[in-house]
Design an enzyme around this catalytic site. Structure first.
Site: not given
Ligand code: ADP
Ligand code: ZN
Length: 221
Positions: A173, A13, A127, A162, A88
């Site tokens: 996740r 993404k 990653r 990370r 999400r």
């Molecule tokens: P990835 O897509 O690899 O899981 P992101 O950088 O998009 O990583 O997100 C990292 C973390 O941030 C998620 O695992 C979650 O804990 C939190 N997060 C991100 N976006 C949201 C969202 N829209 N709602 C709730 N938590 C979120």
């Protein structure tokens, strides 16, 4: 222009959003990056969010929705955004619908990325990301390592892993994704705005390939 990136963790993404952002000249708005910025700056929001993120759980809807709406009201996103990591959950999508309806803005595309699960886990443990919040270049120790180990090619900052990129957290996740986020595929399909693309080494189609095709498609519109 509003584009929403959908897909399990590590499907690409961020990579796709970043290319689309440059090609279409629309800012990328990543909730994960916003949270990580708050965590590194030790803001109240960051301290709270870290509890959830480090374990692989989602941050509560209310906090996330407020953060994004605030960001969408800033000047640079008034002509649109590529939403990377939001919504999400169904309540987040409903809150976004309401916000957009009030402003009479339509969603141009929801781009749903899919990747086989074993590739996701492999990708997450290999990653690495640039620690410079203005750079955030993504590397992969196997497919795309920095030229000098641990140092970003673009800006010279340290390249790090990370905190939530470990096997334990990725399994949580993924579970969370299928339970809470995957229902959005149907939600947006019913609205007629969904495009699904597979990103996989197996079919030799990576994020950048998908991004180029989608950019072409959207520029022709
Ligand atoms: P990835 O897509 O690899 O899981 P992101 O950088 O998009 O990583 O997100 C990292 C973390 O941030 C998620 O695992 C979650 O804990 C939190 N997060 C991100 N976006 C949201 C969202 N829209 N709602 C709730 N938590 C979120
Ligand atoms: Zn960098």
């Amino acid at each position: 222009m509003i584009i929403i990136m959908l897909g399990a963790p590590a499907t690409g993404k961020g990579t796709v959003a970043s290319i689309l952002s440059k090609r279409l000249n629309v800012p990328q708005l990543s909730t994960g990056d916003l949270f990580r910025k708050n965590i590194s700056e030790k803001t109240e929001l960051g301290i709270m969010a870290e509890e959830y993120i480090s374990k692989g759980n989602l941050v509560p809807d209310e906090v996330t929705i407020n953060m994004i709406i605030k960001r969408l009201n800033e000047d640079d996103t008034k002509n649109g955004a590529i939403l990377d990591g939001f919504p999400r959950t169904i309540p987040q999508a409903e809150a976004l619908d309401k916000f957009l309806a009030d402003k009479n803005i339509k969603i141009d595309m929801v781009l749903n990325l899919t990747t086989p699960e074993e590739e996701i886990i492999q990708r997450v443990v290999t990653r690495r990301v640039c620690s410079n919040p203005h750079c955030k270049t993504i590397y992969n120790t196997k497919l795309n390592p920095p030229k000098i180990e641990g140092i970003c090619d673009k800006c010279g900052s340290k390249v790090i892993t990370r905190k939530d990129d470990n096997v334990e957290a990725i399994k949580t996740r993924l579970k969370q994704y299928f339970k809470l986020t995957n229902p959005l595929v149907d939600f947006y399909d019913k609205k007629g705005v969904l495009t699904t693309e597979e990103v996989s080494e197996k079919i030799n189609r990576m994020g950048k390939d998908v991004a180029e095709d989608i950019a072409q498609k959207l520029l022709k519109k």
